[in-house]
Design a protein around this motif. Structure first.
Motif, PDB file in Angstrom:
ATOM      1  N   VAL A 111      20.866  31.852  47.629  1.00  0.00           N
ATOM      2  CA  VAL A 111      20.123  31.474  46.606  1.00  0.00           C
ATOM      3  C   VAL A 111      22.157  31.527  45.476  1.00  0.00           C
ATOM      4  CG1 VAL A 111      19.227  31.744  44.053  1.00  0.00           C
ATOM      5  CG2 VAL A 111      17.697  32.452  46.688  1.00  0.00           C
ATOM      6  N   LEU A 112      22.715  31.485  45.789  1.00  0.00           N
ATOM      7  CA  LEU A 112      23.835  31.543  44.294  1.00  0.00           C
ATOM      8  C   LEU A 112      25.233  32.073  45.245  1.00  0.00           C
ATOM      9  CD1 LEU A 112      24.764  30.081  42.352  1.00  0.00           C
ATOM     10  CD2 LEU A 112      24.281  32.319  41.100  1.00  0.00           C
ATOM     11  N   THR A 113      26.070  31.922  45.379  1.00  0.00           N
ATOM     12  CA  THR A 113      27.410  32.114  46.419  1.00  0.00           C
ATOM     13  C   THR A 113      28.200  32.721  44.434  1.00  0.00           C
ATOM     14  OG1 THR A 113      27.952  30.777  47.146  1.00  0.00           O
ATOM     15  CG2 THR A 113      26.952  32.305  48.095  1.00  0.00           C
ATOM     16  N   GLY A 114      29.252  32.846  44.656  1.00  0.00           N
ATOM     17  CA  GLY A 114      30.500  32.552  44.288  1.00  0.00           C
ATOM     18  C   GLY A 114      30.440  33.943  43.086  1.00  0.00           C
ATOM     19  N   ILE A 115      29.902  35.395  42.933  1.00  0.00           N
ATOM     20  CA  ILE A 115      29.950  35.624  41.094  1.00  0.00           C
ATOM     21  C   ILE A 115      31.124  36.838  41.379  1.00  0.00           C
ATOM     22  CG2 ILE A 115      28.795  37.066  39.912  1.00  0.00           C
ATOM     23  CD1 ILE A 115      26.197  35.922  41.159  1.00  0.00           C
ATOM     24  N   PRO A 116      31.997  36.609  41.000  1.00  0.00           N
ATOM     25  CA  PRO A 116      33.172  37.754  41.226  1.00  0.00           C
ATOM     26  C   PRO A 116      32.805  38.741  41.318  1.00  0.00           C
ATOM     27  CG  PRO A 116      33.668  36.125  39.132  1.00  0.00           C
ATOM     28  CD  PRO A 116      32.007  35.956  39.507  1.00  0.00           C
ATOM     29  N   LYS A 117      33.421  39.330  42.217  1.00  0.00           N
ATOM     30  CA  LYS A 117      33.627  40.345  42.661  1.00  0.00           C
ATOM     31  C   LYS A 117      34.254  41.642  42.753  1.00  0.00           C
ATOM     32  CE  LYS A 117      34.352  42.134  46.982  1.00  0.00           C
ATOM     33  NZ  LYS A 117      33.816  42.455  48.478  1.00  0.00           N
ATOM     34  N   ALA A 118      34.280  43.143  42.499  1.00  0.00           N
ATOM     35  CA  ALA A 118      35.899  43.491  41.982  1.00  0.00           C
ATOM     36  C   ALA A 118      34.654  44.926  42.687  1.00  0.00           C
ATOM     37  CB  ALA A 118      36.152  43.776  40.637  1.00  0.00           C
ATOM     38  N   ALA A 119      36.009  46.428  42.313  1.00  0.00           N
ATOM     39  CA  ALA A 119      35.857  47.221  42.978  1.00  0.00           C
ATOM     40  C   ALA A 119      34.709  48.000  41.229  1.00  0.00           C
ATOM     41  CB  ALA A 119      36.364  48.718  42.733  1.00  0.00           C
ATOM     42  N   THR A 120      35.081  47.734  40.483  1.00  0.00           N
ATOM     43  CA  THR A 120      33.688  47.798  39.352  1.00  0.00           C
ATOM     44  C   THR A 120      33.304  46.152  38.539  1.00  0.00           C
ATOM     45  OG1 THR A 120      36.326  48.026  37.755  1.00  0.00           O
ATOM     46  CG2 THR A 120      34.862  49.970  38.792  1.00  0.00           C
ATOM     47  N   HIS A 121      32.796  46.416  37.777  1.00  0.00           N
ATOM     48  CA  HIS A 121      31.872  45.297  36.863  1.00  0.00           C
ATOM     49  C   HIS A 121      31.653  44.235  37.772  1.00  0.00           C
ATOM     50  CE1 HIS A 121      35.482  46.577  33.732  1.00  0.00           C
ATOM     51  NE2 HIS A 121      35.037  47.329  33.907  1.00  0.00           N
ATOM     52  N   ASN A 122      30.538  44.769  38.182  1.00  0.00           N
ATOM     53  CA  ASN A 122      30.110  43.749  39.104  1.00  0.00           C
ATOM     54  C   ASN A 122      28.762  43.122  38.522  1.00  0.00           C
ATOM     55  OD1 ASN A 122      31.617  43.338  41.658  1.00  0.00           O
ATOM     56  ND2 ASN A 122      31.325  45.227  41.834  1.00  0.00           N
ATOM     57  N   GLY A 123      28.171  43.985  37.786  1.00  0.00           N
ATOM     58  CA  GLY A 123      26.526  43.474  37.544  1.00  0.00           C
ATOM     59  C   GLY A 123      26.194  43.657  38.027  1.00  0.00           C
TER      60      GLY A 123
END
Length: 360
Positions: free
Chosen positions: A147-159
């Motif tokens: 459906v959607l890609t490109g949401i930033p990822k990290a070890a924290t703060h992923n929503g």
């Protein structure tokens, strides 16, 4: 075990509601279309844990009710889906493909399309956070559609919270993935609330043409809910000073990282309610009985915030540890998940659990 006494109250939210409405050109006495018909709420509530719906869950995050009446829970750390029957019996319902768990990432929010025919999952993948869609079969989800890609990822703060709104559109709360500047960058999907068609395109009527961005200036949104008026509320983690509950309007900037909590600064909307992180660290929210109910992780409690003013109050203080997700039931009760197996909690016998909470 039940707790009916509020652990703590904080100043009335009436001023916060008025400020939030004022920020988008409305007044509290003459609200805009999505803030009309306020349901009256009493100042306090009697909250009781009526029982345990399910136990023995591994790092539960998303929770929803399937059309047939069973519950579906997702495990953040394993990517597995678990079906929960009316008797609490658990059965495997497959694994969401592509989940790369680590830190606060993994299989996060779940949502069901309004017609009940498609299942949506927000997950951390190898290079990003993304949303997938499946046809829910009798024994597990069918093949995935992106459906959607490109949401930033990290070890924290992923929503990670996703939900369908009263308008039939899909909303997603994202985090800044540790890159503070992303929250103010309209070209980034990080630190936003997104509004999408069920197919993943920017929804018609979004405030920025051609963009899925609905609101900006968020740090880490993990709670989305609509009240009886159709107004959208969102809970998000602050940094070290204030966690927030916001009344969300299209195109409005909620301040992060320029401001945190109530600042009264022109151009940025103040939250309706705010807490020190030790008292909240909010994740899921739901609307019931004239109030937003907010699950607190670090705070180890359930907060009640009346939507028409009054003092927020907390319940279940410390009784069940970290609380992650709140689901409003048609009978007026709530389903609340614990989150003690997520690596930050004290694991207790039976964890993690889905609790049934009644309100009076």
């Amino acid at each position: 075990m039940s707790r009916t006494r509020a652990h703590r109250t904080i100043p009335t939210v009436a001023a916060g509601v008025a400020a939030a409405l004022s920020a988008v050109g409305c007044s509290s006495s003459t609200p805009g279309p999505s803030a009309s018909g306020t349901t009256s709420a009493t100042a306090t509530a009697t909250v009781r844990v009526a029982g345990t719906v399910a136990e023995g869950l591994d790092s539960p995050w998303g929770l929803l009710r399937l059309p047939g009446g069973d519950l579906l829970a997702g495990s953040r750390d394993t990517g597995q889906l678990t079906r929960i029957g009316a008797d609490g019996a658990r059965s495997a319902y497959g694994t969401v493909p592509g989940v790369v768990a680590g830190g606060e990432g993994g299989l996060l929010g779940l949502a069901l399309a309004p017609d009940g025919r498609q299942l949506y999952a927000y997950l951390t993948a190898d290079t990003d956070n993304r949303i997938l869609r499946f046809d829910p079969g009798p024994t597990g989800p069918g093949p995935a559609t992106t459906v959607l890609t490109g949401i930033p990822k990290a070890a924290t703060h992923n929503g990670g919270r996703i939900a369908f709104g009263p308008d039939g559109m899909l909303y997603a709360g994202t985090g800044d993935a540790g890159r503070r500047e992303a929250a103010q960058d309209r070209a980034s999907l990080g630190g936003k609330i997104l509004r999408l068609t069920p197919e993943g395109a920017p929804a018609p009527g979004n405030p920025f043409p051609g963009s899925p961005v609905y609101s900006l200036g968020h740090r880490n949104v993990q709670g989305l809910a609509w009240d009886a008026r159709g107004a959208l509320w969102a809970a998000e983690f602050g940094q070290n000073t204030w966690d927030e509950l916001n009344l969300v309007r299209p195109g409005v900037n909620y301040g992060w990282p320029v401001v945190e909590g109530r600042a009264g600064r022109e151009g940025y909307a103040d939250p309706v309610a705010q807490w020190k992180p030790a008292d909240a660290s909010p994740s899921g929210i739901a609307y019931a009985d004239g109030a937003i109910w907010l699950a607190a992780l670090r705070g180890n409690r359930l907060w009640r915030v009346p939507v028409d003013g009054g003092s927020p109050a907390s319940y279940l203080d410390g009784a069940y540890g970290r609380l992650r997700t709140v689901l409003a039931e048609p009978d007026g009760s709530l389903l609340v998940t614990t989150s003690n197996t997520d690596g930050r909690g004290e694991v207790r016998p039976g964890d993690d659990r889905v609790l049934r909470v009644t309100l009076h």
